[in-house]
Structures are given as C-alpha cells and as structure tokens.
Write a protein that holds these residues in place. Structure first.
Motif, PDB file in Angstrom:
ATOM      1  N   LYS A 113     -39.990  18.084   0.153  1.00 28.38           N
ATOM      2  CA  LYS A 113     -39.895  17.332   1.405  1.00 28.38           C
ATOM      3  C   LYS A 113     -41.237  17.293   2.130  1.00 28.38           C
ATOM      4  O   LYS A 113     -41.605  16.261   2.709  1.00 28.38           O
ATOM      5  N   THR A 126     -45.267  23.215  12.854  1.00 29.34           N
ATOM      6  CA  THR A 126     -44.353  22.132  12.503  1.00 29.34           C
ATOM      7  C   THR A 126     -44.486  21.000  13.513  1.00 29.34           C
ATOM      8  O   THR A 126     -44.515  19.814  13.144  1.00 29.34           O
ATOM      9  N   ASN A 158     -37.537  18.091   9.115  1.00 29.52           N
ATOM     10  CA  ASN A 158     -36.360  18.809   9.599  1.00 29.52           C
ATOM     11  C   ASN A 158     -36.085  20.089   8.813  1.00 29.52           C
ATOM     12  O   ASN A 158     -35.366  20.968   9.299  1.00 29.52           O
ATOM     13  N   CYS A 159     -36.650  20.204   7.621  1.00 32.06           N
ATOM     14  CA  CYS A 159     -36.420  21.390   6.786  1.00 32.06           C
ATOM     15  C   CYS A 159     -37.286  22.576   7.207  1.00 32.06           C
ATOM     16  O   CYS A 159     -37.074  23.702   6.734  1.00 32.06           O
ATOM     17  N   LEU A 160     -38.261  22.355   8.084  1.00 33.25           N
ATOM     18  CA  LEU A 160     -39.226  23.396   8.440  1.00 33.25           C
ATOM     19  C   LEU A 160     -38.788  24.170   9.673  1.00 33.25           C
ATOM     20  O   LEU A 160     -38.087  23.630  10.542  1.00 33.25           O
ATOM     21  N   ASP A 184     -37.203  22.736  -2.860  1.00 34.94           N
ATOM     22  CA  ASP A 184     -36.706  21.629  -2.040  1.00 34.94           C
ATOM     23  C   ASP A 184     -37.598  21.397  -0.823  1.00 34.94           C
ATOM     24  O   ASP A 184     -37.921  20.252  -0.498  1.00 34.94           O
ATOM     25  N   THR A 185     -38.015  22.488  -0.171  1.00 34.24           N
ATOM     26  CA  THR A 185     -38.885  22.358   0.998  1.00 34.24           C
ATOM     27  C   THR A 185     -40.239  21.791   0.599  1.00 34.24           C
ATOM     28  O   THR A 185     -40.791  20.911   1.283  1.00 34.24           O
ATOM     29  N   ALA A 204     -42.851  28.210   0.205  1.00 30.93           N
ATOM     30  CA  ALA A 204     -41.766  27.222   0.299  1.00 30.93           C
ATOM     31  C   ALA A 204     -40.971  27.177  -0.993  1.00 30.93           C
ATOM     32  O   ALA A 204     -41.529  27.283  -2.094  1.00 30.93           O
ATOM     33  N   ASN A 241     -38.602  14.200   7.086  1.00 35.40           N
ATOM     34  CA  ASN A 241     -38.800  15.272   6.111  1.00 35.40           C
ATOM     35  C   ASN A 241     -39.120  16.614   6.755  1.00 35.40           C
ATOM     36  O   ASN A 241     -38.999  17.660   6.115  1.00 35.40           O
TER      37      ASN A 241
END
Length: 335
Positions: free
Chosen positions: A204, A316, A308-310, A200-201, A197, A306
């Motif tokens: 989150k 997920t 939503n970035c995956l 940023d990921t 990751a 949080n």
C-alpha cells in the motif's frame, strides 16, 4: 502549522520542516558519495548533485520509515540511492530533450556535450546500484534494480512512441507510471519494508508512491505547456517539440471535432507548431489542461487512501501533506 511547510535551504532547494534534519543528512551522504568517484570524475558528478531539486524521493523514504517507527540509517540510504538514480535520469532526459537549462543552470549536455553527459548519467546509475549492495540483502538489491529498470524502460517506450498518433491514454499512464511513479514507489515502499512493514502495508505504501509520482508527472506535463522558464527553472515546451503525446494533448485529440483533430494529427506528424489556440480555441485548450489536472487530483485521492494502513503519527501526516503540497502546485498551475 503544516508539518511539511516548504522552505528553501542555502542552495535554494525546497524541502520540508518535518524532515529538515534528515534531508540535511541525506545531502551530506550524497556529498560523501560524490567523493567516492575518481578525482578526475568527481567535479562533474558534484556539479550534477548540486543542481538537483526538491529531494522529494528522499523525503518519501524518510517519512515512510518514520511512519512505522524510528528513522534509521537504512531509510536515509534508500533516500540517497533513489536520488542518485533520479539525477541520472535527469541527465539522460536533458540529452534526449536537448534541454539547455535545469534549475536555472546549464545542463551537463549543454556544458560538456552529449557524450560526456551520457557517461556521467551511467556513472550515477551504476554507483546507485553499487550502494544498494551495502544492505547485504538480495531482496533490497532486486527492488532497487527493478525500479531502475522500470524508469529506463519507461523512457525507452516514451522515446519509441514519440509522434505516435495511436498512443492511448492507458499507454500514456503506463509510461509515466514507469518513468516517474516507479522511483517514488520504490523510495516509499522499500523504506517501509526496512522499517518492518508487513507485505500488505509495504504494497500500500508502494502504491501510494506510485500514484503520487504519476500525479506529479501529469502536473509536470501540464507545466510544460503553461509554465514559464523563469518560474520553472528549466527548458520548457520540449514535450511538444520532441513529439511526446502528454495527457493534455491526448485530451484534445479525444474531444476535438473531426476536422480539427485531423489538422492536429497532421501537424504532429509533420512536426509543425501545433498552435493550439488557433486550431482548437482558447476554451478547448484550457479545458484539456484542466481535465489533465483533474486526473492528477484523482490520483492524489487514491494515493491518500493507501495511507489508512499506517499508524497515526506526524510522519504519516507528513506523507498526507506531500499530496496536499502537490495539490497546491496543481492549483497554481490552474491560475
């Protein structure tokens, strides 16, 4: 069918279908770590490791790794490390709370006394930190060490602030984020980092774990008031007896009429039974718990945001369904 449908394994632990195989591998690795202790210490450590619970922290590590790619031995190892730290904190918590049972079995302090239990908790903590060095990465060691320190600091501050009527909700949230949220966060965040990751990921996913763990602690604080020892499997009502000002009580102090609030504060200060229903009435008492559970639900919503970035995949979805699983527990707590 839910990817994280709970099931009970042969030892009565609750885990999840999607990560069943990996959780079994974590269990095997924990057993191997038990054998790393001196033969005279091993039986004590084995007892602790076999009276622990849901393995949520390893599940978070496995799911976070899987959400970003293939699950590796490193993801499993973070799960093992987080669980060893968690078990160490439980040993120490039970000493502080003078709890006799956990998972319907005697606590280490009940079996062998406080002195031995302190040492066993210390042994688990130190072994977890030693295991982290096997990554050969100072950054991972630092993150594990930071999480361990946060957990301990949260416990220290909570203990220091017992019977402290000046405690604010903001301070309560900070304490439980440290004592519970930090280890959820580290399990998920470090595992995401190990799976590639970006910063940023990772941040989150870390915040997802932090919000999830904080919501879990609020739920647990409410369960201490409304649960039964037969259903929960541990000594209850210790929060009130030991002067922990949890969110339901803070809600009551915030909303109670002046005279009632004064009596509540006096009973807390004098360490007398609070007798909520008699002091504030059944409706107000239940409302304070409902409000706390609503706060936990709000935090679960923030945790979900949080994710939503995956990438969209089963793992997920599994992280999402852990929040749904906790929301289901909260619903049961309301009934």
């Amino acid at each position: 069918m839910a990817l994280l449908k709970p099931f009970s394994d042969s030892k009565g632990r609750i885990t999840f279908d999607l990560v069943r195989k990996e959780i079994k591998q974590v269990e095997k690795q924990i057993s191997e770590q038990v054998k790393a202790f001196d033969s005279e210490v091993e039986p004590f450590i084995d007892y602790i490791c076999n009276t622990s619970g849901k393995r949520i922290r390893p599940a978070l590590a496995i799911l976070a790794g899987g959400s970003l790619g293939k699950i590796s031995d490193d993801n499993l190892k973070i799960g093992v490390i987080s669980e060893l730290i968690h078990m160490a904190t439980l040993v120490h918590d039970d000493i502080i709370d003078e709890a006799d049972t956990r998972r319907k079995t005697p606590t280490p302090n009940a079996k062998w006394g406080n002195g031995m239990a302190v040492l066993l908790g210390d042994a688990l903590f130190s072994h977890a930190l030693l295991l982290a060095t096997e990554f050969g990465c100072i950054d991972i060691c630092r993150k594990v060490g930071t999480a361990s320190r946060e957990v301990c600091q949260g416990e220290v501050i909570q203990t220091q602030r017992r019977f402290d009527l000046s405690l604010t909700k903001e301070e309560y949230f900070r304490i439980i984020a440290m004592k519970t949220g930090a280890l959820f966060a580290a399990s998920a965040g470090i595992s995401a980092s190990l799976s590639g990751a970006d910063a940023d990921t990772e941040a989150k996913v870390y915040d997802y774990g932090l919000k999830l763990g904080t919501a879990f602690q609020i739920y647990d604080d409410c369960l201490d008031l409304v649960g039964t020892e037969d259903n929960v499997g541990k000594t209850l009502r210790t929060d009130l007896e030991k002067g922990k000002l949890t969110l339901p009580l803070l809600n009551l102090l915030e909303t109670a009429p002046a005279a009632t609030k004064k009596q509540l504060q006096k009973n807390i200060k004098d360490q007398k039974p609070l007798e909520f229903e008699g002091l504030v009435g059944d409706v107000a008492y239940k409302a304070s718990i409902e409000s706390a559970l609503d706060t936990a639900i709000d935090m679960l919503d923030e945790a979900r945001d949080n994710l939503n970035c995956l990438p969209a995949n089963d793992y997920t979805t599994g992280l999402l369904e852990i929040t749904n699983y906790l929301e289901g527990l909260i619903a049961k707590c309301r009934s």
